[in-house]
Design a protein around this motif. Structure first.
Motif, mmCIF file in Angstrom:
data_model
loop_
_atom_site.group_PDB
_atom_site.id
_atom_site.type_symbol
_atom_site.label_atom_id
_atom_site.label_comp_id
_atom_site.label_asym_id
_atom_site.label_seq_id
_atom_site.Cartn_x
_atom_site.Cartn_y
_atom_site.Cartn_z
ATOM 1 N N UNK A 8 30.930 -2.768 -11.786
ATOM 2 C CA UNK A 8 31.392 -1.615 -12.555
ATOM 3 C C UNK A 8 32.808 -1.218 -12.142
ATOM 4 N N UNK A 9 33.077 -1.218 -10.850
ATOM 5 C CA UNK A 9 34.413 -0.862 -10.369
ATOM 6 C C UNK A 9 35.453 -1.827 -10.946
ATOM 7 N N UNK A 10 35.109 -3.109 -11.025
ATOM 8 C CA UNK A 10 36.027 -4.085 -11.624
ATOM 9 C C UNK A 10 36.263 -3.768 -13.103
ATOM 10 N N UNK A 11 35.202 -3.431 -13.820
ATOM 11 C CA UNK A 11 35.341 -3.079 -15.238
ATOM 12 C C UNK A 11 36.220 -1.846 -15.378
ATOM 13 N N UNK A 12 35.910 -0.804 -14.628
ATOM 14 C CA UNK A 12 36.657 0.446 -14.722
ATOM 15 C C UNK A 12 38.124 0.244 -14.384
ATOM 16 N N UNK A 13 38.416 -0.689 -13.478
ATOM 17 C CA UNK A 13 39.812 -0.928 -13.093
ATOM 18 C C UNK A 13 40.625 -1.522 -14.242
ATOM 19 N N UNK A 14 39.964 -2.088 -15.251
ATOM 20 C CA UNK A 14 40.642 -2.665 -16.409
ATOM 21 C C UNK A 14 40.819 -1.665 -17.549
ATOM 22 N N UNK A 15 40.048 -0.606 -17.536
ATOM 23 C CA UNK A 15 40.032 0.346 -18.651
ATOM 24 C C UNK A 15 40.890 1.559 -18.302
ATOM 25 N N UNK A 16 41.937 1.751 -19.081
ATOM 26 C CA UNK A 16 42.923 2.781 -18.758
ATOM 27 C C UNK A 16 42.317 4.158 -18.531
ATOM 28 N N UNK A 17 41.348 4.528 -19.329
ATOM 29 C CA UNK A 17 40.746 5.856 -19.204
ATOM 30 C C UNK A 17 39.909 5.995 -17.921
ATOM 31 N N UNK A 18 39.414 4.877 -17.389
ATOM 32 C CA UNK A 18 38.525 4.934 -16.224
ATOM 33 C C UNK A 18 39.183 4.502 -14.916
ATOM 34 N N UNK A 19 40.403 4.005 -14.980
ATOM 35 C CA UNK A 19 41.090 3.554 -13.765
ATOM 36 C C UNK A 19 41.152 4.646 -12.709
ATOM 37 N N UNK B 198 29.285 -1.627 -25.455
ATOM 38 C CA UNK B 198 29.947 -1.286 -26.723
ATOM 39 C C UNK B 198 30.945 -0.149 -26.518
ATOM 40 N N UNK B 199 30.603 0.806 -25.678
ATOM 41 C CA UNK B 199 31.519 1.903 -25.343
ATOM 42 C C UNK B 199 32.767 1.344 -24.653
ATOM 43 N N UNK B 200 32.579 0.462 -23.684
ATOM 44 C CA UNK B 200 33.707 -0.141 -22.980
ATOM 45 C C UNK B 200 34.593 -0.939 -23.932
ATOM 46 N N UNK C 190 37.419 0.915 -25.578
ATOM 47 C CA UNK C 190 38.400 1.601 -24.742
ATOM 48 C C UNK C 190 39.689 0.797 -24.597
ATOM 49 N N UNK C 191 40.779 1.531 -24.386
ATOM 50 C CA UNK C 191 42.074 0.918 -24.132
ATOM 51 C C UNK C 191 41.989 0.117 -22.845
ATOM 52 N N UNK C 192 42.350 -1.146 -22.913
ATOM 53 C CA UNK C 192 42.262 -2.035 -21.765
ATOM 54 C C UNK C 192 41.142 -3.053 -21.905
ATOM 55 N N UNK C 193 40.250 -2.856 -22.879
ATOM 56 C CA UNK C 193 39.126 -3.773 -23.074
ATOM 57 C C UNK C 193 39.591 -5.163 -23.475
ATOM 58 N N UNK C 194 40.810 -5.269 -23.972
ATOM 59 C CA UNK C 194 41.326 -6.595 -24.334
ATOM 60 C C UNK C 194 41.521 -7.470 -23.094
ATOM 61 N N UNK C 195 41.473 -6.867 -21.903
ATOM 62 C CA UNK C 195 41.572 -7.610 -20.646
ATOM 63 C C UNK C 195 40.220 -8.098 -20.153
ATOM 64 N N UNK C 196 39.174 -7.857 -20.943
ATOM 65 C CA UNK C 196 37.820 -8.183 -20.520
ATOM 66 C C UNK C 196 37.169 -9.113 -21.533
ATOM 67 N N UNK C 197 36.530 -10.133 -21.022
ATOM 68 C CA UNK C 197 35.716 -11.018 -21.846
ATOM 69 C C UNK C 197 34.255 -10.624 -21.593
ATOM 70 N N UNK C 198 33.543 -10.260 -22.647
ATOM 71 C CA UNK C 198 32.151 -9.835 -22.527
ATOM 72 C C UNK C 198 31.235 -10.980 -22.935
ATOM 73 N N UNK C 199 30.277 -11.313 -22.078
ATOM 74 C CA UNK C 199 29.359 -12.416 -22.328
ATOM 75 C C UNK C 199 27.928 -11.881 -22.285
#
Length: 140
Positions: free
Chosen positions: A81-92, A28-30, A33-42
C-alpha cells in the motif's frame, strides 16, 4: 493476464484480487487518481494470470496485496500500500506517516486481521476465472 497499461521506468505493478469486491473498489478508486498512470494493475484472478510465471508464490499472492517495483523487489501488505500511495499524488503526503514505526505497526495489525477475514467476504459473480470457487488456505 490483464494489465491496464504497459510498463515504463517509473512504474510499479500491483497484483490484486479482482473477485474481492472491497479490493476491486479500492483499486478502481486508485485508478482514477492522479499518478495512476505510473501503476500497472494486474488482476490475479483473471484467466490468463500465472503467478509462477511472474515469479510469485501462487498461494501467497491470494492472501495479501503484492506490488513489484521496477527493480523487481516485491512488497506485501502494508508495504505494498505504501508503494501504491507513493505513486498517487493525492496520497503521497501520507507515506511518511504510514511509514512511521508505531503507525506502520498499527496498519500492519489491521491489515493482518483484514487478510484473515477477506476470504469470508462476498466475492463478485464469476464465470471465467479459475478462482471463482476457490477458498485459499490461510496457513500457507
Amino acid at each position: 493476464m490483464q494489465k491496464t497499461k504497459n510498463m515504463s521506468h517509473s512504474e510499479i505493478t500491483v497484483y490484486y484480487d479482482g473477485l474481492c469486491q472491497l479490493c476491486s473498489r479500492e483499486i478502481e478508486h486508485y485508478k482514477k487518481m492522479d499518478g495512476a498512470s505510473n501503476i500497472s494493475f494486474v488482476d490475479i484472478t483473471s484467466p490468463g494470470f500465472d503467478a509462477t510465471a511472474e515469479g510469485l508464490d501462487p498461494h501467497k499472492i491470494h492472501q495479501s496485496l503484492h506490488v513489484r517495483d521496477t527493480n523487481g523487489q516485491i512488497y506485501i501488505g502494508v508495504e505494498a500500500f505504501i508503494m501504491i500511495w507513493s505513486q498517487l499524488n493525492m496520497l503521497k503526503k501520507i507515506v511518511p506517516l504510514a511509514s512511521f514505526g508505531p503507525v506502520k505497526k498499527t496498519l500492519e495489525a489491521g491489515y493482518f486481521l483484514f487478510a484473515k477475514v477477506r476470504p469470508l467476504l462476498p466475492r463478485k459473480k464469476c464465470s471465467d476465472s479459475p478462482y471463482c470457487e476457490v477458498q485459499f488456505d490461510q496457513k500457507r
